[in-house]
Design a protein around this motif. Structure first.
Motif, PDB file in Angstrom:
ATOM      1  N   TYR A   2       0.985  -1.233  -0.058  1.00 56.59           N
ATOM      2  CA  TYR A   2      -0.241   0.184  -0.088  1.00 56.59           C
ATOM      3  C   TYR A   2       0.890   1.452  -0.127  1.00 56.59           C
ATOM      4  O   TYR A   2       0.647   2.139  -0.944  1.00 56.59           O
ATOM      5  N   TYR A   3       1.873   1.435   0.861  1.00 58.20           N
ATOM      6  CA  TYR A   3       2.550   2.352   1.243  1.00 58.20           C
ATOM      7  C   TYR A   3       3.610   2.646  -0.212  1.00 58.20           C
ATOM      8  O   TYR A   3       3.755   3.737  -0.348  1.00 58.20           O
ATOM      9  N   HIS A   4       3.913   1.675  -0.888  1.00 60.57           N
ATOM     10  CA  HIS A   4       4.823   1.594  -1.973  1.00 60.57           C
ATOM     11  C   HIS A   4       3.929   2.323  -3.221  1.00 60.57           C
ATOM     12  O   HIS A   4       4.335   3.066  -3.818  1.00 60.57           O
ATOM     13  N   GLN A   5       2.894   1.927  -3.296  1.00 56.53           N
ATOM     14  CA  GLN A   5       1.851   2.346  -4.329  1.00 56.53           C
ATOM     15  C   GLN A   5       1.657   4.007  -4.040  1.00 56.53           C
ATOM     16  O   GLN A   5       1.628   4.882  -4.734  1.00 56.53           O
ATOM     17  N   LEU A   6       1.348   4.440  -2.865  1.00 54.48           N
ATOM     18  CA  LEU A   6       1.185   5.934  -2.241  1.00 54.48           C
ATOM     19  C   LEU A   6       2.405   6.566  -2.727  1.00 54.48           C
ATOM     20  O   LEU A   6       2.218   7.703  -3.242  1.00 54.48           O
ATOM     21  N   LEU A   7       3.763   6.013  -2.487  1.00 50.78           N
ATOM     22  CA  LEU A   7       4.803   6.768  -2.683  1.00 50.78           C
ATOM     23  C   LEU A   7       5.157   6.925  -4.432  1.00 50.78           C
ATOM     24  O   LEU A   7       5.592   7.880  -4.872  1.00 50.78           O
ATOM     25  N   ALA A   8       4.559   5.925  -4.836  1.00 51.96           N
ATOM     26  CA  ALA A   8       4.596   5.888  -6.439  1.00 51.96           C
ATOM     27  C   ALA A   8       3.750   6.944  -6.964  1.00 51.96           C
ATOM     28  O   ALA A   8       3.742   7.062  -8.431  1.00 51.96           O
ATOM     29  N   GLY A   9       3.006   7.481  -6.397  1.00 55.86           N
ATOM     30  CA  GLY A   9       2.003   8.599  -6.832  1.00 55.86           C
ATOM     31  C   GLY A   9       0.546   8.108  -7.024  1.00 55.86           C
ATOM     32  O   GLY A   9      -0.263   8.830  -7.756  1.00 55.86           O
ATOM     33  N   GLN A  10       0.138   6.856  -6.502  1.00 50.34           N
ATOM     34  CA  GLN A  10      -1.231   6.355  -6.899  1.00 50.34           C
ATOM     35  C   GLN A  10      -2.220   7.125  -5.948  1.00 50.34           C
ATOM     36  O   GLN A  10      -1.555   7.513  -4.606  1.00 50.34           O
ATOM     37  N   GLY A  11      -3.341   7.232  -5.876  1.00 50.87           N
ATOM     38  CA  GLY A  11      -4.262   7.825  -5.056  1.00 50.87           C
ATOM     39  C   GLY A  11      -4.662   6.675  -3.979  1.00 50.87           C
ATOM     40  O   GLY A  11      -4.109   5.565  -3.997  1.00 50.87           O
ATOM     41  N   ARG A  12      -5.264   7.030  -3.053  1.00 50.58           N
ATOM     42  CA  ARG A  12      -5.411   6.303  -1.810  1.00 50.58           C
ATOM     43  C   ARG A  12      -6.226   5.085  -2.094  1.00 50.58           C
ATOM     44  O   ARG A  12      -5.986   3.960  -1.611  1.00 50.58           O
ATOM     45  N   ALA A  13      -7.329   5.176  -2.971  1.00 51.44           N
ATOM     46  CA  ALA A  13      -8.311   4.042  -3.316  1.00 51.44           C
ATOM     47  C   ALA A  13      -7.778   3.075  -4.136  1.00 51.44           C
ATOM     48  O   ALA A  13      -7.543   2.009  -4.067  1.00 51.44           O
ATOM     49  N   THR A  14      -6.597   3.631  -5.218  1.00 56.49           N
ATOM     50  CA  THR A  14      -6.100   2.891  -6.124  1.00 56.49           C
ATOM     51  C   THR A  14      -4.915   1.979  -5.486  1.00 56.49           C
ATOM     52  O   THR A  14      -4.874   0.928  -5.732  1.00 56.49           O
ATOM     53  N   ALA A  15      -4.338   2.609  -4.644  1.00 56.72           N
ATOM     54  CA  ALA A  15      -3.217   2.022  -3.964  1.00 56.72           C
ATOM     55  C   ALA A  15      -3.850   0.939  -3.118  1.00 56.72           C
ATOM     56  O   ALA A  15      -3.328  -0.348  -2.763  1.00 56.72           O
ATOM     57  N   LEU A  16      -4.948   1.063  -2.337  1.00 55.65           N
ATOM     58  CA  LEU A  16      -5.680  -0.108  -1.573  1.00 55.65           C
ATOM     59  C   LEU A  16      -5.978  -1.109  -2.562  1.00 55.65           C
ATOM     60  O   LEU A  16      -5.878  -2.187  -2.089  1.00 55.65           O
ATOM     61  N   ARG A  17      -6.659  -0.846  -3.404  1.00 54.56           N
ATOM     62  CA  ARG A  17      -7.145  -1.616  -4.346  1.00 54.56           C
ATOM     63  C   ARG A  17      -5.973  -2.593  -4.826  1.00 54.56           C
ATOM     64  O   ARG A  17      -6.039  -4.077  -4.800  1.00 54.56           O
ATOM     65  N   GLU A  18      -5.095  -2.084  -5.238  1.00 55.87           N
ATOM     66  CA  GLU A  18      -3.875  -2.889  -5.624  1.00 55.87           C
ATOM     67  C   GLU A  18      -3.263  -3.836  -4.523  1.00 55.87           C
ATOM     68  O   GLU A  18      -3.136  -4.631  -4.729  1.00 55.87           O
ATOM     69  N   ALA A  19      -3.118  -3.090  -3.412  1.00 56.12           N
ATOM     70  CA  ALA A  19      -2.463  -3.977  -2.381  1.00 56.12           C
ATOM     71  C   ALA A  19      -3.541  -5.164  -1.763  1.00 56.12           C
ATOM     72  O   ALA A  19      -3.084  -6.157  -1.666  1.00 56.12           O
ATOM     73  N   MET A  20      -4.854  -4.910  -1.982  1.00 56.34           N
ATOM     74  CA  MET A  20      -5.688  -5.936  -1.744  1.00 56.34           C
ATOM     75  C   MET A  20      -5.806  -7.023  -2.794  1.00 56.34           C
ATOM     76  O   MET A  20      -5.870  -8.231  -2.553  1.00 56.34           O
ATOM     77  N   ARG A  21      -5.483  -6.531  -4.061  1.00 57.47           N
ATOM     78  CA  ARG A  21      -5.339  -7.677  -5.131  1.00 57.47           C
ATOM     79  C   ARG A  21      -4.217  -8.499  -4.925  1.00 57.47           C
ATOM     80  O   ARG A  21      -4.148  -9.612  -5.080  1.00 57.47           O
TER      81      ARG A  21
END
Length: 58
Positions: A2-21
């Motif tokens: 999740y935090y890797h996605q946030l630091l890569a510039g993704q939004g919160r919902a997008t980062a969470l969705r990817e982490a859940m996937r």
């Protein structure tokens, strides 16, 4: 993840969705990934400026 996605510039919902996937690949039962919610704006996080006076990175 999740935090890797946030630091890569993704939004919160997008980062969470990817982490859940990704988590569902190893832990398919919803008990492990379903209780998480994204709250707040979907815009990417903005990092604070450092104490050296530099502009924040986006």
């Amino acid at each position: 993840m999740y935090y890797h996605q946030l630091l890569a510039g993704q939004g919160r919902a997008t980062a969470l969705r990817e982490a859940m996937r990704v988590l569902r690949l190893t832990q398919p039962h919803p008990h492990y990934w379903a209780p998480f919610l994204a709250m707040g704006r979907e815009t990417p996080l903005r990092l604070r400026a450092s104490s050296t006076g530099e502009e924040p990175h986006r």
